[in-house]
Design a protein around this motif. Structure first.
Motif, mmCIF file in Angstrom:
data_model
loop_
_atom_site.group_PDB
_atom_site.id
_atom_site.type_symbol
_atom_site.label_atom_id
_atom_site.label_comp_id
_atom_site.label_asym_id
_atom_site.label_seq_id
_atom_site.Cartn_x
_atom_site.Cartn_y
_atom_site.Cartn_z
ATOM 1 N N ALA A 1 3.590 5.593 -2.656
ATOM 2 C CA ALA A 1 4.404 6.585 -3.261
ATOM 3 C C ALA A 1 4.231 6.977 -4.530
ATOM 4 N N TYR A 2 4.189 6.220 -5.195
ATOM 5 C CA TYR A 2 4.381 6.276 -6.434
ATOM 6 C C TYR A 2 3.141 6.569 -7.042
ATOM 7 N N LYS A 3 1.924 6.663 -7.264
ATOM 8 C CA LYS A 3 0.709 6.985 -7.392
ATOM 9 C C LYS A 3 0.547 8.860 -6.736
ATOM 10 N N GLN A 4 0.687 9.340 -5.824
ATOM 11 C CA GLN A 4 0.536 10.269 -4.916
ATOM 12 C C GLN A 4 0.543 11.718 -5.743
ATOM 13 N N PRO A 5 -0.456 12.446 -5.600
ATOM 14 C CA PRO A 5 -1.604 12.083 -4.318
ATOM 15 C C PRO A 5 -2.441 11.288 -4.758
ATOM 16 N N ILE A 6 -2.933 10.308 -3.462
ATOM 17 C CA ILE A 6 -4.273 9.259 -4.016
ATOM 18 C C ILE A 6 -5.601 8.887 -3.085
ATOM 19 N N ILE B 1 -6.678 3.365 -4.332
ATOM 20 C CA ILE B 1 -5.513 2.623 -3.796
ATOM 21 C C ILE B 1 -6.278 1.077 -3.422
ATOM 22 N N ALA B 2 -7.613 0.841 -3.054
ATOM 23 C CA ALA B 2 -8.148 -0.137 -2.834
ATOM 24 C C ALA B 2 -8.270 -1.030 -4.163
ATOM 25 N N GLN B 3 -8.332 -0.293 -5.284
ATOM 26 C CA GLN B 3 -9.070 0.019 -6.539
ATOM 27 C C GLN B 3 -7.511 -0.784 -7.331
ATOM 28 N N ILE B 4 -6.249 -0.504 -7.029
ATOM 29 C CA ILE B 4 -4.706 -0.987 -7.484
ATOM 30 C C ILE B 4 -4.160 -2.378 -6.991
ATOM 31 N N ARG B 5 -4.883 -2.217 -5.681
ATOM 32 C CA ARG B 5 -4.558 -2.989 -4.848
ATOM 33 C C ARG B 5 -5.845 -4.584 -5.092
ATOM 34 N N ALA B 6 -7.128 -4.164 -5.195
ATOM 35 C CA ALA B 6 -8.264 -5.219 -5.174
ATOM 36 C C ALA B 6 -8.666 -5.622 -3.439
ATOM 37 N N ALA C 1 -3.583 2.417 -13.703
ATOM 38 C CA ALA C 1 -4.571 2.619 -13.156
ATOM 39 C C ALA C 1 -5.756 3.898 -13.076
ATOM 40 N N GLN C 2 -6.624 3.492 -12.464
ATOM 41 C CA GLN C 2 -7.478 5.485 -12.740
ATOM 42 C C GLN C 2 -7.471 5.339 -11.055
ATOM 43 N N THR D 1 0.810 -1.088 -0.149
ATOM 44 C CA THR D 1 0.446 -0.102 0.138
ATOM 45 C C THR D 1 0.285 0.904 -0.108
ATOM 46 N N LEU D 2 2.326 1.194 0.743
ATOM 47 C CA LEU D 2 2.659 2.549 1.197
ATOM 48 C C LEU D 2 3.569 2.708 -0.563
ATOM 49 N N ALA D 3 4.301 1.518 -1.238
ATOM 50 C CA ALA D 3 4.381 2.187 -2.485
ATOM 51 C C ALA D 3 4.199 2.379 -3.368
#
Length: 203
Positions: free
Chosen positions: A122-127, A132-137, A202-203, A117-119
């Motif tokens: 870090a790469y998509k901020q601000p988010i 985040i939940a959509q990316i990590r499913a 990722a959106q 989640t931290l990664a």
């Protein structure tokens, strides 16, 4: 021994009942809650919810007798309006103490879920939490709370339209990683086994 049933003299007034019900809901809410959403949740009119919120704010600030009629005592937390919604926050003057407590009470090592989640942040901020939940499913509510408590991420801003909180990393993360800026983060694509480009799609 069973509790004795409350008599009519000891039953809470409607206003107090609404206030305490809102207090309970807001204790577990992860995002600011609008008056309309709160009113819908407890089945009460919006004006009554607004009045109860105002009473709770005064109660926690210690500027007026509490909603139960007791003399006001300033609490270590406050009920704050953010982005058109309401949410509990630690009072600013207690932030350093609470941060130190969280850091000393929790193990230093982050879980795999927290690291992933931290990664993403870090790469998509601000988010937002939803993104985040959509990316990590997976649901990331507890992990985000952990990262906030560790001081590795912070609330950047609240979207004016959706009320969603956007998160970004802190200077503490840079210190732990031994880098000066986020530009020094390695490219994510070489680290992914499937050869994808990372989180860019990722959106």
């Amino acid at each position: 021994m069973m509790d004795e049933p409350q008599t009519a003299d000891h039953l809470p007034t409607p206003g107090v009942a609404i206030a305490r019900t809102l207090e309970a809901i807001l204790m577990v809410a992860d995002e600011p809650q609008s008056l309309v959403s709160l009113a819908t949740a407890i089945g009460a009119p919006v004006p009554a919810v607004r009045q109860a919120i105002e009473a709770l704010v005064a109660d926690f600030d210690g500027v007026a007798p509490g909603v139960d009629g007791a003399s006001g005592i300033r609490r270590g937390f406050e009920l704050r309006e953010v982005g058109g919604g309401w949410r509990f926050y630690v009072r600013e003057e207690f932030d350093p103490i609470v941060r130190d407590f969280v850091l000393t009470q929790n193990p230093t090592r982050l879980s795999q879920a927290a690291l992933e989640t931290l990664a993403v942040i870090a790469y998509k901020q601000p988010i937002t939490r939803g993104a985040i939940a959509q990316i990590r499913a997976v649901n990331v509510d507890s992990v985000v709370r952990t990262l906030l408590g560790r001081g590795l991420i912070t609330e950047s801003f609240t979207d004016a339209e959706t009320g969603a909180i956007n998160y970004e990393t802190t200077e503490l993360l840079l210190t732990h990683l031994g880098i000066n800026t986020l530009d020094e983060l390695p490219l994510i694509s070489p680290l992914l086994a499937d050869g994808s480009k990372g989180f860019d799609d990722a959106q």
